[in-house]
Design a protein around this motif. Structure first.
Motif, PDB file in Angstrom:
ATOM      1  N   SER A 114     -18.342  -4.700  -2.275  1.00  0.00           N
ATOM      2  CA  SER A 114     -18.585  -5.837  -1.395  1.00  0.00           C
ATOM      3  C   SER A 114     -17.984  -5.601  -0.013  1.00  0.00           C
ATOM      4  CB  SER A 114     -17.976  -7.102  -1.999  1.00  0.00           C
ATOM      5  OG  SER A 114     -18.013  -8.154  -1.059  1.00  0.00           O
ATOM      6  N   LEU A 115     -18.694  -6.069   1.009  1.00  0.00           N
ATOM      7  CA  LEU A 115     -18.155  -6.082   2.373  1.00  0.00           C
ATOM      8  C   LEU A 115     -16.910  -6.964   2.463  1.00  0.00           C
ATOM      9  CD1 LEU A 115     -20.105  -4.513   4.131  1.00  0.00           C
ATOM     10  CD2 LEU A 115     -20.729  -6.601   5.296  1.00  0.00           C
ATOM     11  N   GLY A 116     -16.721  -7.803   1.442  1.00  0.00           N
ATOM     12  CA  GLY A 116     -15.599  -8.737   1.437  1.00  0.00           C
ATOM     13  C   GLY A 116     -14.344  -8.177   0.798  1.00  0.00           C
ATOM     14  N   ALA A 117     -14.392  -6.930   0.307  1.00  0.00           N
ATOM     15  CA  ALA A 117     -13.191  -6.322  -0.268  1.00  0.00           C
ATOM     16  C   ALA A 117     -12.525  -5.445   0.784  1.00  0.00           C
ATOM     17  CB  ALA A 117     -13.548  -5.497  -1.499  1.00  0.00           C
ATOM     18  N   TYR A 118     -11.191  -5.413   0.764  1.00  0.00           N
ATOM     19  CA  TYR A 118     -10.485  -4.432   1.602  1.00  0.00           C
ATOM     20  C   TYR A 118     -10.974  -3.043   1.215  1.00  0.00           C
ATOM     21  CZ  TYR A 118      -6.760  -7.943   2.518  1.00  0.00           C
ATOM     22  OH  TYR A 118      -6.033  -9.041   2.894  1.00  0.00           O
ATOM     23  N   SER A 119     -11.186  -2.197   2.206  1.00  0.00           N
ATOM     24  CA  SER A 119     -11.471  -0.792   1.908  1.00  0.00           C
ATOM     25  C   SER A 119     -10.164  -0.013   1.948  1.00  0.00           C
ATOM     26  CB  SER A 119     -12.434  -0.224   2.943  1.00  0.00           C
ATOM     27  OG  SER A 119     -11.775  -0.046   4.184  1.00  0.00           O
ATOM     28  N   ASN A 176      -7.077  -8.735  -3.499  1.00  0.00           N
ATOM     29  CA  ASN A 176      -8.364  -8.243  -2.998  1.00  0.00           C
ATOM     30  C   ASN A 176      -9.462  -8.690  -3.970  1.00  0.00           C
ATOM     31  OD1 ASN A 176     -10.216  -6.802  -1.474  1.00  0.00           O
ATOM     32  ND2 ASN A 176      -9.493  -4.779  -2.093  1.00  0.00           N
ATOM     33  N   GLN A 207     -12.579  -9.608  -4.139  1.00  0.00           N
ATOM     34  CA  GLN A 207     -13.941  -9.094  -4.288  1.00  0.00           C
ATOM     35  C   GLN A 207     -13.959  -7.643  -4.761  1.00  0.00           C
ATOM     36  OE1 GLN A 207     -16.764 -10.170  -1.243  1.00  0.00           O
ATOM     37  NE2 GLN A 207     -15.914 -12.222  -1.027  1.00  0.00           N
ATOM     38  N   ALA A 208     -12.778  -7.001  -4.805  1.00  0.00           N
ATOM     39  CA  ALA A 208     -12.716  -5.687  -5.446  1.00  0.00           C
ATOM     40  C   ALA A 208     -12.615  -5.871  -6.963  1.00  0.00           C
ATOM     41  CB  ALA A 208     -11.528  -4.894  -4.922  1.00  0.00           C
ATOM     42  N   ARG A 267     -22.660 -15.764   3.164  1.00  0.00           N
ATOM     43  CA  ARG A 267     -23.319 -14.482   3.335  1.00  0.00           C
ATOM     44  C   ARG A 267     -24.730 -14.637   3.915  1.00  0.00           C
ATOM     45  NH1 ARG A 267     -21.260  -9.876   1.386  1.00  0.00           N
ATOM     46  NH2 ARG A 267     -19.035 -10.035   0.972  1.00  0.00           N
ATOM     47  N   ARG A 282       0.833  -1.186   0.000  1.00  0.00           N
ATOM     48  CA  ARG A 282       0.000   0.000   0.000  1.00  0.00           C
ATOM     49  C   ARG A 282       0.879   1.253   0.000  1.00  0.00           C
ATOM     50  NH1 ARG A 282      -6.020  -0.453   2.371  1.00  0.00           N
ATOM     51  NH2 ARG A 282      -6.603  -2.089   0.944  1.00  0.00           N
ATOM     52  N   GLY A 341     -12.065 -15.464  -0.082  1.00  0.00           N
ATOM     53  CA  GLY A 341     -11.743 -14.133  -0.601  1.00  0.00           C
ATOM     54  C   GLY A 341     -12.437 -12.986   0.106  1.00  0.00           C
ATOM     55  N   GLU A 342     -12.776 -13.166   1.395  1.00  0.00           N
ATOM     56  CA  GLU A 342     -13.530 -12.131   2.123  1.00  0.00           C
ATOM     57  C   GLU A 342     -12.570 -11.233   2.919  1.00  0.00           C
ATOM     58  OE1 GLU A 342     -16.761 -11.498   1.996  1.00  0.00           O
ATOM     59  OE2 GLU A 342     -17.942 -13.349   1.837  1.00  0.00           O
ATOM     60  N   CYS A 343     -11.717 -10.521   2.196  1.00  0.00           N
ATOM     61  CA  CYS A 343     -10.682  -9.692   2.838  1.00  0.00           C
ATOM     62  C   CYS A 343     -11.263  -8.685   3.828  1.00  0.00           C
ATOM     63  CB  CYS A 343      -9.919  -8.919   1.772  1.00  0.00           C
ATOM     64  SG  CYS A 343      -9.166  -9.945   0.512  1.00  0.00           S
ATOM     65  N   GLY A 344     -12.327  -8.009   3.423  1.00  0.00           N
ATOM     66  CA  GLY A 344     -12.862  -6.911   4.227  1.00  0.00           C
ATOM     67  C   GLY A 344     -13.542  -7.373   5.502  1.00  0.00           C
ATOM     68  N   GLN A 345     -13.761  -8.686   5.633  1.00  0.00           N
ATOM     69  CA  GLN A 345     -14.459  -9.183   6.822  1.00  0.00           C
ATOM     70  C   GLN A 345     -13.496  -9.438   7.981  1.00  0.00           C
ATOM     71  OE1 GLN A 345     -17.938  -9.871   6.807  1.00  0.00           O
ATOM     72  NE2 GLN A 345     -18.471 -10.343   4.685  1.00  0.00           N
TER      73      GLN A 345
END
Lengths: 556, 556
Positions: B184-189, A133, A135-136, A146, A100, A381-385
């Motif tokens: 998606s909630l599953g992507a890194y923000s 990432n 799901q991006a 889900r 990053r 692949g649920e990085c944001g969780q």
């Protein structure tokens, strides 16, 4: 925030290994800054050279002695800000995190330009191939996961008259079981994680390895990164603490060690054998480090490997465990890509350790192992969780208590991430109502990843001056690029690492964001970049090919 | 994990303040351990006395010099474990976190006994009054929040034919907006948090304070604890760094500072004025610290206060900001209880700072302020969801870059927690379909908290040898208890702090788990405990009253 990459290059020229005596021009340890790690920089207010003596008193910190060598007390009123770049934590300042870092920030700027309607750029979209990432990109979450997450967030749905029309039976059942065990998602759980979820994870590990696993050895975490940070905080005692890290490596490790003021001991992976581990060489790194007085506490192994995409063989793992048993260091096995396997098979360190303990009684009894897993990778692949866990084996009980204390200070990992971890390790089984869809979704994600990996790999094979190992695991390719001397000169003129220069040009020309090899570490004189193979379509691949051709032409 | 509390007691006897010269028998700095902070304990393998010299070289870390003071190199194979209590991070070892410490662990053991059918205990349930965890008691989540969280976890629900029958229209609308902003909630923000959510938070702050707020200054976090940890990691350099913390304080601060090897500078809150801040006294603490060579970087203020339940007046806040402006230190304002106000009004540091900047041009321009908020407290009470943020005002840009780098290493806070933070700061408004229910739920929670606070307060008023400030804010009461000399003797015989002894007895007799005052720090010779007032019913209060009477009788 331009952060020149500091993990630039390594040589492995002599048999005595040059790890701790890398050439002054490109040392492993960040040296491009004008300050020293603890003593304040020249622009700082006062000297603290006596602070080590000060804190070693068993009567606590005698503050008066901190300023012993100070000619006059600090006049805080005269400073503009309490916290400046020169007076903040110097270890943090030294740390680098290229994933990053500068490229990613420039990509964000370019994306904002595009969003604001700028049509002057030579591309229409940014492809973030710098970070895993999925799901991006276009990867869809697994429906069963889900559904259950949705039900545990809003348990009233379970009793809704339409529930059976909306959710499969096994989703409803699982949500009921989890709610019954957890209570509300809004309550703190045990700091170590919900006991029921730890039991599920232990069962998953048992099924995977064929050996027992103990729920008490499992610590849930807000993603594997947070588990790594807790673990390294626990084990690092200061600059005398050595932790071996692979080169190339995921910079989480070098950055966290830098912040902890510990000493990373690099060991090179061998590109010529598909980025494998060379046991004799690693043994010599261990020997040299210990001889030089390093307190070698741990070795980080990333398998399947980020950034190289390679997988270790059972023999390589056995050799590493043997080295750990003989030299008493902990193995930190980053196994978050354990289901991202496109060729061959995944072998867990835990399994091989249990086999060795069974086959060679005594020798391996004390081996300390920390094994990481995550909901961010694999077909999940649920990085944001931010779900994940660490399994600890053979760690001293008193140390475990201290780790528990550390994680308890941040109370508990997000409970929704813990739930997702349970779902990952205990997915629908044949016969469950959700199973057919679950199977279809997982297979589709796997197929897409494998196809994209090969499509990118095949493109690299065709490109002049580029060579790349066949994709085996993880989400990345890490090709070598030969950068023409003229381009290297131009990079030097711009005060950039050559591979960083290449990647910046690639971004500016094509909108494709990758991470230069110098962000992960690479052998002296070689240049690489890491790209994910998550982006859909072949258009961006064609853009890379065209850019590369132009780049070679321009600097030939 | 028996962790004797180290933040025991403080005296404030002379006008010159004894903060940095507290009596040797009960120093603020943990002194009851047999090791020194950096130098290894006697059982450790070798000396690292030259390590400072080693790391201060600008050519990076010269490993070879680490062992200068060692008579022989480490022989790694001779040790049983790589990581032991004596060789791990000694700063972590020193840290204390009483909220989840010995009492909490004993309570877990007793609960397990009860669950296993043990009927020999003199109580039938454990009341966890040791931690502000409302949904583990009987507090229900706000329906609107959970509906939106459920919808963003499983967006297919939005298009379901029954959606309108199950969800409020504004919940559906909000979920759509959030999903279109987040993906998606599953992507890194973004590591700092989703831009849209940061905008919402800035708008909330603007409306609360009546002065502008910038979304760029807002950093989302996994609960306020994680924001505190990032912030303190950024600012702390070593033992020369001083950070003022209130006494009593939430032990997150002392523990995090201990791990960061910084020096906590305690300032006592004044129980006789309802745990207020005495500006003249605090100014003298500041002056003395600076005179003694401390690099005073920051001051922690918890308002409304954990553990005392008090709220600061506008004048108290003004005085603190003036002190910060005149002495250039960062204010860390822990304002997570800002909506837990039962008497009086909440004044944010940000608002008072902006007023001062407006009214007295120049003087306050450079004030550095970090203000924390969380989804765990207030009427939200969603501890397990780990949502929260820090707003940073007046911080040096280069330092912000470094903080950004630090948070980017752990990628991003859980996105579901970020969503909940958005919902907290932007709840249903009059006219929205879910508003009536939202209002009803929030009012009911507020009423229950207030009633329970006063119920407990009134009980304490009646108890012999107990005195307690009237509840103003937060979720806690912090009564003084006078412990009879005989009980103090008995505690000493058992090698316990007297208040820890009292709390352990309370737990063993009644099943009610509270935290001894020594876990938060208290004035020398006084004893307290912290209890939440979250538990429903009066039965547990009666148990406390009966226990206390018995305790006095037994030790009179």
């Amino acid at each position: 925030m331009p952060q020149p990459s500091t993990m630039s290059s390594f040589s492995r020229t002599s048999s005595s290994t040059s790890v701790l005596t890398s050439p002054p021009a490109t040392p492993f340890y960040p040296t491009s800054r004008e300050y020293s790690p603890v003593a304040p920089s020249s622009s700082s207010v006062r000297s603290v050279s006596s602070s080590m003596a000060a804190v070693s008193s068993s009567q606590g910190v005698p503050l008066s002695s901190v300023s012993q060598e100070t000619s006059s007390p600090v006049s805080t009123a005269s400073r503009r800000k309490a916290i400046t770049i020169d007076t903040m934590n110097p270890y943090l300042r030294r740390a680098d995190y290229a994933v990053r870092g500068r490229l990613a920030i420039r990509a964000d700027e370019l994306r904002e330009q595009l969003d604001n309607g700028d049509t002057s750029l030579p591309f229409k979209e940014i492809v973030n191939a710098n970070i895993g990432n999925p799901q991006a990109m276009d990867q869809k979450p697994i429906t069963f996961f889900r559904q259950v997450l949705s039900l545990v967030q809003y348990p009233q749905l379970l009793d809704n008259e339409f529930a059976d029309k909306i959710f499969p039976k096994d989703s409803l059942d699982r949500a009921r079981i989890l709610l019954n065990e957890i209570g509300s998602l809004g309550a703190y759980s045990q700091s170590q994680g919900v006991p029921y979820i730890r039991k599920s994870i232990a069962k998953f590990i048992e099924d995977r390895d064929g050996f027992p696993a103990d729920p008490n050895g499992i610590y849930l975490a807000g993603g594997a990164s947070s588990a790594v940070s807790s673990l390294l905080t626990t084990i690092c005692g200061g600059p005398e603490t050595g932790v071996m890290i692979p080169v190339p490596q995921y910079p989480l490790y070098s950055a966290t060690l830098t912040i902890a003021n510990a000493t990373p001991i690099p060991y090179l992976l061998d590109e010529s054998t598909g980025w494998g581990t060379d046991t004799k060489y690693i043994a010599s790194v261990v020997k040299n480090s210990i001889a030089k007085g390093v307190d070698l506490k741990a070795m980080v192994v990333i398998n399947p490997c980020n950034p190289t995409g390679s997988c270790l063989s059972p023999e390589e793992i056995k050799d590493i465990i043997t080295l750990a048993a003989e030299n008493t260091f902990m193995i930190i096995a980053d196994e978050v890509y354990q289901t991202n396997i496109y060729k061959g098979e995944f072998h867990s360190f835990k399994k091989i350790l249990c086999e060795l303990q069974r086959d060679v009684p005594g020798k391996y009894d004390n081996v300390e192992l920390a094994s990481l897993h995550s909901t961010s990778k694999g077909m999940v692949g649920e990085c944001g969780q931010r779900g994940g866990y660490i399994e600890l084996v053979g760690i001293d009980e008193q140390v475990i208590e201290q780790l528990y204390k550390l994680v308890s200070i941040s109370l508990c990992p997000a409970v929704s991430g813990q739930v997702l971890t349970e779902l990952m390790v205990n997915p629908p089984k044949p016969g469950d109502e959700s199973y057919p869809l679950y199977k279809e979704e997982v297979d589709a994600v796997y197929k897409a990843l494998k196809e994209r990996a090969l499509s990118l790999f095949n493109a690299f094979k065709e490109m002049e001056g580029v060579s790349c190992q066949e994709p085996m695991g993880a989400m990345y390719l890490f090709p070598t690029i030969s950068i023409p001397p003229k381009a290297i000169k131009e990079a030097q003129r711009q005060n950039e690492e050559p591979d960083q220069f290449y990647c910046l040009e690639l971004l500016e020309q094509t909108g494709v964001c990758v991470v230069p090899g110098s962000g992960f570490g690479q052998k002296d004189g070689t240049f690489h970049f890491r790209t994910t193979f998550l982006a859909p379509g072949e258009e961006y691949v064609r853009r890379i090919i065209a850019f590369h051709k132009e780049f070679l032409k321009k600097y030939s």
